[in-house]
Scaffold this active site. Structure first.
Site, PDB file in Angstrom:
ATOM      1  N   ASP A   1      41.171  34.790  32.377  1.00 16.38           N
ATOM      2  CA  ASP A   1      39.751  34.989  32.684  1.00 16.38           C
ATOM      3  C   ASP A   1      39.413  33.900  33.693  1.00 16.38           C
ATOM      4  O   ASP A   1      39.403  32.715  33.349  1.00 16.38           O
ATOM      5  CB  ASP A   1      38.912  34.852  31.410  1.00 16.38           C
ATOM      6  CG  ASP A   1      37.416  34.925  31.697  1.00 16.38           C
ATOM      7  OD1 ASP A   1      37.020  34.878  32.885  1.00 16.38           O
ATOM      8  OD2 ASP A   1      36.638  35.023  30.731  1.00 16.38           O
TER       9      ASP A   1
ATOM     10  N   TYR B   1      25.417  39.058  44.220  1.00 12.38           N
ATOM     11  CA  TYR B   1      26.782  39.298  44.724  1.00 12.38           C
ATOM     12  C   TYR B   1      26.952  38.667  46.101  1.00 12.38           C
ATOM     13  O   TYR B   1      27.877  37.895  46.346  1.00 12.38           O
ATOM     14  CB  TYR B   1      27.040  40.802  44.784  1.00 12.38           C
ATOM     15  CG  TYR B   1      28.410  41.167  45.301  1.00 12.38           C
ATOM     16  CD1 TYR B   1      29.534  41.052  44.485  1.00 12.38           C
ATOM     17  CD2 TYR B   1      28.595  41.627  46.607  1.00 12.38           C
ATOM     18  CE1 TYR B   1      30.796  41.382  44.957  1.00 12.38           C
ATOM     19  CE2 TYR B   1      29.850  41.964  47.082  1.00 12.38           C
ATOM     20  CZ  TYR B   1      30.950  41.845  46.250  1.00 12.38           C
ATOM     21  OH  TYR B   1      32.205  42.168  46.725  1.00 12.38           O
TER      22      TYR B   1
ATOM     23  N   LYS C   1      29.340  35.459  47.419  1.00 10.29           N
ATOM     24  CA  LYS C   1      30.407  35.562  48.423  1.00 10.29           C
ATOM     25  C   LYS C   1      30.184  34.574  49.567  1.00 10.29           C
ATOM     26  O   LYS C   1      31.138  34.112  50.188  1.00 10.29           O
ATOM     27  CB  LYS C   1      30.521  37.002  48.923  1.00 10.29           C
ATOM     28  CG  LYS C   1      30.962  37.996  47.836  1.00 10.29           C
ATOM     29  CD  LYS C   1      32.331  37.633  47.249  1.00 10.29           C
ATOM     30  CE  LYS C   1      32.894  38.711  46.335  1.00 10.29           C
ATOM     31  NZ  LYS C   1      34.243  38.385  45.834  1.00 10.29           N
TER      32      LYS C   1
ATOM     33  N   VAL D   1      35.849  49.330  50.412  1.00  6.55           N
ATOM     34  CA  VAL D   1      37.251  49.615  50.090  1.00  6.55           C
ATOM     35  C   VAL D   1      37.303  50.544  48.881  1.00  6.55           C
ATOM     36  O   VAL D   1      36.554  50.359  47.906  1.00  6.55           O
ATOM     37  CB  VAL D   1      38.028  48.307  49.784  1.00  6.55           C
ATOM     38  CG1 VAL D   1      39.504  48.609  49.600  1.00  6.55           C
ATOM     39  CG2 VAL D   1      37.828  47.287  50.897  1.00  6.55           C
TER      40      VAL D   1
HETATM   41  P1  NAD Z   1      37.879  46.205  41.023  1.00  2.00           P
HETATM   42  O1  NAD Z   1      36.691  46.152  40.153  1.00  2.00           O
HETATM   43  O2  NAD Z   1      38.574  47.491  41.220  1.00  2.00           O
HETATM   44  O3  NAD Z   1      38.943  45.121  40.566  1.00  2.00           O
HETATM   45  C1  NAD Z   1      38.536  43.819  40.228  1.00  2.00           C
HETATM   46  C2  NAD Z   1      39.582  43.207  39.326  1.00  2.00           C
HETATM   47  O4  NAD Z   1      39.098  41.910  38.937  1.00  2.00           O
HETATM   48  C3  NAD Z   1      39.787  44.014  38.036  1.00  2.00           C
HETATM   49  O5  NAD Z   1      41.154  44.149  37.764  1.00  2.00           O
HETATM   50  C4  NAD Z   1      39.079  43.167  36.995  1.00  2.00           C
HETATM   51  O6  NAD Z   1      39.609  43.299  35.691  1.00  2.00           O
HETATM   52  C5  NAD Z   1      39.312  41.770  37.553  1.00  2.00           C
HETATM   53  N1  NAD Z   1      38.380  40.816  36.950  1.00  2.00           N
HETATM   54  C6  NAD Z   1      37.050  40.948  36.755  1.00  2.00           C
HETATM   55  N2  NAD Z   1      36.566  39.887  36.085  1.00  2.00           N
HETATM   56  C7  NAD Z   1      37.619  39.070  35.856  1.00  2.00           C
HETATM   57  C8  NAD Z   1      37.777  37.824  35.217  1.00  2.00           C
HETATM   58  N3  NAD Z   1      36.728  37.202  34.634  1.00  2.00           N
HETATM   59  N4  NAD Z   1      38.994  37.256  35.197  1.00  2.00           N
HETATM   60  C9  NAD Z   1      40.053  37.879  35.741  1.00  2.00           C
HETATM   61  N5  NAD Z   1      39.982  39.067  36.353  1.00  2.00           N
HETATM   62  C10 NAD Z   1      38.782  39.656  36.405  1.00  2.00           C
HETATM   63  O7  NAD Z   1      37.388  45.618  42.426  1.00  2.00           O
HETATM   64  P2  NAD Z   1      38.065  45.518  43.878  1.00  2.00           P
HETATM   65  O8  NAD Z   1      37.298  46.375  44.785  1.00  2.00           O
HETATM   66  O9  NAD Z   1      39.538  45.642  43.786  1.00  2.00           O
HETATM   67  O10 NAD Z   1      37.638  44.030  44.206  1.00  2.00           O
HETATM   68  C11 NAD Z   1      38.531  42.967  44.460  1.00  2.00           C
HETATM   69  C12 NAD Z   1      37.778  41.884  45.199  1.00  2.00           C
HETATM   70  O11 NAD Z   1      37.330  42.387  46.460  1.00  2.00           O
HETATM   71  C13 NAD Z   1      36.504  41.395  44.494  1.00  2.00           C
HETATM   72  O12 NAD Z   1      36.389  40.012  44.663  1.00  2.00           O
HETATM   73  C14 NAD Z   1      35.405  42.108  45.231  1.00  2.00           C
HETATM   74  O13 NAD Z   1      34.173  41.420  45.169  1.00  2.00           O
HETATM   75  C15 NAD Z   1      35.968  42.128  46.640  1.00  2.00           C
HETATM   76  N6  NAD Z   1      35.398  43.142  47.515  1.00  2.00           N
HETATM   77  C16 NAD Z   1      35.487  44.466  47.221  1.00  2.00           C
HETATM   78  C17 NAD Z   1      34.976  45.393  48.116  1.00  2.00           C
HETATM   79  C18 NAD Z   1      35.088  46.878  47.870  1.00  2.00           C
HETATM   80  O14 NAD Z   1      34.464  47.647  48.647  1.00  2.00           O
HETATM   81  N7  NAD Z   1      35.840  47.344  46.910  1.00  2.00           N
HETATM   82  C19 NAD Z   1      34.346  44.974  49.282  1.00  2.00           C
HETATM   83  C20 NAD Z   1      34.258  43.615  49.540  1.00  2.00           C
HETATM   84  C21 NAD Z   1      34.803  42.706  48.664  1.00  2.00           C
END
Ligand code: NAD
Length: 263
Positions: A60, A152, A156, A185
């Site tokens: 975590d 959020y 960031k 994404v």
């Molecule tokens: P997702 O929700 O599919 O995956 C996020 C992962 O983080 C999950 O496996 C979740 O279990 C894990 N997680 C959450 N809380 C946690 C904790 N306390 N400890 C450990 N793991 C934890 O999201 P994603 O789209 O794959 O996002 C990955 C990163 O990219 C994030 O930081 C997100 O903010 C960033 N992001 C995503 C997008 C998008 O459009 N998907 C855009 C910009 C930035």
């Protein structure tokens, strides 16, 4: 193939979405990968699928004791940590004036404190070893404000800011620290598991490349930044957003794509 041979990498949030794509790519490129996440079933299944050079570790990111164990166990088993992709993050919707303090603590606990602990503990081990690369996953929302995404977005900005200081402090010790800023994404965070690719591409029609990104496209940026190809890159902020950060189209002026003007 082989761009991370003999390296040991930790990927937080590595069990699904972008983190899973990153874990896969790093393993394909020869790294030993610690898939670190709170999602135990998904994380274990992925690590098993990746074979002998991957391990699932329950982490975590908001819990400092978990980081201490992860670093200790990784160094004890593999003798080194070369790369950290601090990818775990959570989204939160709502206007700032209606946001609750508990939600602030949740979002900042994971998105900001989680990145801080990564720098402190993994960066600390890298500092002692005199080498390493950290990639902090921020967002296009770390470059701008975003209505209903205030917690959020500001979290960031903090990731982006901390990356700069960490790069300054760790650079003299051979550790590079960069941030990656994805746009939209196609992961469970955004697609909710049931939105079609056509719908997602349509929602991103104002992005210069006219589509949503794939998790593998973000993983490729992290791979580059963790590889020796990026040996002189630190404190950079790499947008992987289809050009979105450039701005938005004025529908009524030349240069707007036909999908917006209807021509
Ligand atoms: P997702 O929700 O599919 O995956 C996020 C992962 O983080 C999950 O496996 C979740 O279990 C894990 N997680 C959450 N809380 C946690 C904790 N306390 N400890 C450990 N793991 C934890 O999201 P994603 O789209 O794959 O996002 C990955 C990163 O990219 C994030 O930081 C997100 O903010 C960033 N992001 C995503 C997008 C998008 O459009 N998907 C855009 C910009 C930035």
């Amino acid at each position: 193939m082989g761009r991370l041979t003999d390296k040991v990498a930790i990927i937080t949030g590595g069990a699904r979405g972008m983190g899973a794509a990153t874990s896969r790519l790093f393993a394909q490129e020869g790294a030993t990968v610690m898939v670190a996440d709170v999602l135990e079933d998904e994380g274990r299944a992925l690590a098993q699928d990746l074979g002998g050079n991957a391990r699932f570790v329950r982490l975590d990111v908001s819990n400092e004791a978990d980081w201490v164990s992860l670093v200790k166990d990784t160094v004890a088993e593999f003798g080194r940590i070369d790369a950290l992709v601090a990818n775990a993050g959570v989204l939160s919707f709502g206007e700032l004036v209606f946001a609750e303090a508990d939600e602030f603590d949740r979002v900042y606990g994971i998105n900001v404190k989680g990145v801080f602990f990564g720098i402190k503990h993994v960066g600390g081990a890298m500092r002692s070893a005199g080498r390493g690369a950290i990639v902090n996953i921020a967002s296009i929302d770390g470059f701008r404000g975003a209505n209903a995404l205030g917690l959020y977005s500001s979290s960031k900005w903090a990731v982006r800011g901390m990356t700069k200081t960490a790069a300054l402090e760790l650079g003299p010790h051979g550790v590079r620290v960069n941030s990656v800023h994805p746009g939209g994404v196609n992961t469970p965070m955004v697609n909710g598991g049931d939105r079609s690719i056509e719908e997602l591409n349509y929602a991103h029609r104002r992005v210069p490349l006219q589509r949503i990104g794939a998790p593998e496209e973000i993983a490729a940026a992290s791979l580059f930044l963790c590889s020796d190809e990026a040996s002189y890159i630190s404190a950079a902020e790499l947008g992987v957003d289809g050009g979105w950060a450039a701005g938005y189209y004025h529908d009524n002026l030349p240069g707007a794509p036909a999908s917006l003007t209807g021509e």
